[in-house]
Design an enzyme around this catalytic site. Structure first.
Site, PDB file in Angstrom:
ATOM      1  N   HIS A  20       9.446 -12.996  31.412  1.00 36.51           N
ATOM      2  CA  HIS A  20       9.522 -13.887  30.241  1.00 36.51           C
ATOM      3  C   HIS A  20       9.699 -12.983  29.014  1.00 36.51           C
ATOM      4  CE1 HIS A  20       7.851 -16.611  27.143  1.00 36.51           C
ATOM      5  NE2 HIS A  20       8.039 -17.609  27.991  1.00 36.51           N
ATOM      6  N   ASP A  37       1.258 -10.372  33.916  1.00 32.67           N
ATOM      7  CA  ASP A  37       1.388 -11.600  33.140  1.00 32.67           C
ATOM      8  C   ASP A  37       1.074 -12.748  34.098  1.00 32.67           C
ATOM      9  OD1 ASP A  37       2.322 -13.985  32.107  1.00 32.67           O
ATOM     10  OD2 ASP A  37       4.300 -13.228  31.558  1.00 32.67           O
ATOM     11  N   GLN A  81       1.752 -18.108  34.586  1.00 35.22           N
ATOM     12  CA  GLN A  81       2.185 -19.132  35.546  1.00 35.22           C
ATOM     13  C   GLN A  81       1.458 -19.019  36.876  1.00 35.22           C
ATOM     14  OE1 GLN A  81       4.046 -21.584  34.732  1.00 35.22           O
ATOM     15  NE2 GLN A  81       4.920 -20.863  32.805  1.00 35.22           N
ATOM     16  N   LYS A 132      -1.896 -23.578  30.128  1.00 34.57           N
ATOM     17  CA  LYS A 132      -1.170 -23.739  31.390  1.00 34.57           C
ATOM     18  C   LYS A 132      -2.113 -24.194  32.506  1.00 34.57           C
ATOM     19  CE  LYS A 132       2.583 -21.200  29.930  1.00 34.57           C
ATOM     20  NZ  LYS A 132       3.820 -21.812  29.464  1.00 34.57           N
ATOM     21  N   CYS A 174      13.084 -18.905  27.951  1.00 33.29           N
ATOM     22  CA  CYS A 174      12.619 -17.636  27.386  1.00 33.29           C
ATOM     23  C   CYS A 174      12.808 -16.496  28.375  1.00 33.29           C
ATOM     24  CB  CYS A 174      11.157 -17.710  26.936  1.00 33.29           C
ATOM     25  SG  CYS A 174      10.878 -18.918  25.668  1.00 33.29           S
TER      26      CYS A 174
END
Lengths: 157, 425
Positions: free
Chosen positions: B142, B219, B222, B245, B383
């Site tokens: 991302h 990261d 998600q 999220k 993104c």
């Protein structure tokens, strides 16, 4: 409720499937690139000028049905127009797609098929990308982005 | 039972991991926003990777905080401030247990994943990155795990390297290992791709880097809605995530960092709460994690995050994951049968994210037409522009699942795509 058929009129679908003047003008006097970073749409406008008059115009790029057909119809409409005429046309077209003016009596001819865009605020930028790019080409060329600081369509996002 | 608990037994396993025991209709009752019509059609919310919806338990927790406990934290001696501080710090412990961090002080509250990564780029980067050094990311990042490193590299004269991915959207592990060199000072990669749904082999990624003494940031934005994350087991050095999220409020996120790294890193922002003592000559910084938490944070959202963690655990993470896996398999099967539909991201190990393109139809048009059917998906580059380039598409349409989605909603999506093809194909 917004009408999808009003947005995707047959003329628009026809131009998006078979875009007109979809070519590079090798000996272009002016060219400009337009880009919508939000959706990735890209368009390049090529111009041949005869004094103040647009003697030939074409485009290349990739985008959605609305932006592709808008660029295609633009090339048909502005050919033979002067810079001032093209500017005025953009102003009226902009009023149409942002809902400031009704298609009836706008005297926009073929461009009136974009009247349905005003019911889809997220799609206004798709319809105006090629026009912003034409404006930039007429002003000397360069790159325009729909996310520019002086972009009047930002509110319409 | 689909209500939030004030306390959660973290040690016991979930009641059952049999997805048949999961009553999705009942769970949907906890999400008032789902029960509405859009353009005259029942809302089908399939944009969960952009942000998830919030259960009443989370909305109530935020509201209750403002109704009863609102006060600034770590400052007042009065009752409200003590209550607010206690509630805030309890969430830190909840996050620590949820991620299985060693200690609560390894949990830093930030605004979101983006700020967590920027914190490491700024603080770790300032101290540890020099001219000629390399930072290694992957081709499926991302923008928030690309741009902070580009800024750092530009400042320091360092170099950003990119590990390539296969046509299925999987990291090419040998290439990744080959790029780990003597100049590599940090690996920063995504746990689950927001576009492809790929679940990266993070334990192997970390182990390969650690064999060469290189720290790893993951990261996890998600990943946390779909996977049980154990930072000790993964052994990553940093893990970044966002509350919104995982069914919590926007405006708060978490940076997990191993204490030995956080201790050695300089502060990120200067201000209140991050200091021990201030004179005009010299300021002594607070201990971790407070050293990294300058200024008044989003207290209510943090309380809401705590409620979201409780809620998810109450339902049972394994139950939710099993249900979601079935739903993803169903959606993948149904969508693959649509002629002209090409899926972008077909990794063997995938979370509930499905990106696709329709032949001859731009994703933007797909999004507009589906919206008219009440179906919310994301269209665009998500993104992740370099990733779009990798797959040679200007944009994709993306449907992303959560445990409150149903098979009927997947069917509505398939029908909706049929209408797109009918109109534009």
């Amino acid at each position: 409720m917004p009408d999808l058929r009003g947005l995707y009129q047959d003329v628009i679908l026809d131009h998006s499937r078979r875009p007109r003047n979809f070519r590079v003008i090798e000996a272009a006097d002016r060219r400009a690139d337009g880009y919508n970073p939000l959706c990735g749409d890209k368009v390049t406008i090529y111009l041949r000028l005869d004094g103040d008059r647009i003697s030939d115009v074409s485009f290349r790029g990739s985008g959605c049905a609305i932006s592709t057909s808008s660029a295609s119809i633009l090339t048909e409409i502005v050919k033979g127009k002067t810079r001032a005429e093209a500017d005025a046309l953009f102003g009226r077209f902009h009023d149409l797609v942002t809902g400031k003016a009704a298609p009836e009596g706008s005297d926009l001819g073929k461009l009136e098929v974009f009247g349905g865009v005003s019911e889809f605020p997220a799609r206004v930028k798709c319809a105006t990308l090629a026009w912003h790019t034409l404006k930039s080409a007429l002003e000397g060329g360069g790159t325009v982005s729909t996310e520019g600081e002086d972009d009047e369509d930002v509110a319409a996002r | 039972m689909a209500t939030a608990a004030t306390t959660t037994d973290w040690t016991s396993d979930t009641p059952s991991s049999n997805p048949a025991a999961f009553d999705v209709r009942r769970v949907r009752e906890d999400f008032p926003i789902l029960h509405q019509t859009v353009h005259g059609k029942p809302l089908v919310y399939l944009d969960n990777a952009a942000t998830s919806q919030k259960p009443l338990a989370v909305i109530d927790a935020e509201r209750d905080f403002y109704l009863r406990d609102n006060s600034n934290i770590h400052r007042g001696v009065h009752a409200l401030s003590e209550r607010a501080t206690k509630a805030y710090e309890e969430v830190r412990v909840k996050v620590q247990r949820w991620l299985n961090a060693r200690e609560p002080r390894e949990i830093v509250f930030v605004r979101g994943t983006t700020e967590a990564i920027n914190l490491v780029a700024s603080s770790f980067g300032r101290r540890n990155i020099q001219a000629g050094d390399e930072i290694l990311i992957s081709a499926m990042e991302h923008h928030s795990n690309i741009v902070p490193w580009q800024i750092l590299c530009e400042e320091k004269g360092a170099r950003l390297r990119v590990a390539p991915i296969s046509d299925r959207g999987e990291l090419i592990f040998e290439e990744y290992e080959r790029l780990l060199g003597p100049r590599t000072k940090l690996v920063a990669t995504v746990h689950v791709s927001n576009v492809l749904g790929t679940i990266n082999p993070v334990r192997e990624i970390v182990a390969a880097a650690h064999r060469r003494g290189i720290p790893v940031l993951l990261d996890g934005a998600q990943a946390v809605p779909h996977l049980k994350v154990d930072v000790q087991q993964i052994d990553c050095d940093f893990y970044a995530l966002s509350s919104h999220k995982i069914f919590g409020p926007t405006g708060v996120g978490v940076l997990y960092g191993k204490a030995e790294w956080l201790e050695r890193m300089p502060p990120y922002q200067g201000g209140g709460d991050m200091i021990r003592s201030v004179t005009f000559e010299k300021t002594l910084y607070n201990a971790i994690p407070y050293k990294f938490e300058a200024g008044t944070p989003n207290i209510a959202a943090t309380i809401g995050l705590g409620a979201a963690i409780d809620y998810v655990h109450r339902l049972g993470f394994d139950v939710l994951a099993a249900y979601e896996r079935q739903l993803l398999a169903y959606a993948t099967e149904q969508l693959s049968q649509i002629p002209g539909l090409r899926m972008i991201g077909t990794a063997k190990d995938k979370a509930g994210v499905i990106s696709f393109v329709l032949e001859g139809i731009h994703a933007h048009d797909v999004g507009t037409i589906l919206d008219q059917e009440g179906i919310a998906i994301r269209t665009g580059h998500h993104c992740a522009q370099p990733l779009m380039e990798r797959f040679g598409v200007p944009a994709t349409a993306r449907a992303s699942l959560a445990f409150y989605n149903t098979r009927e909603e997947v069917d509505a999506l398939v029908t909706g795509i049929g209408k797109v093809v009918e109109l534009l194909g």
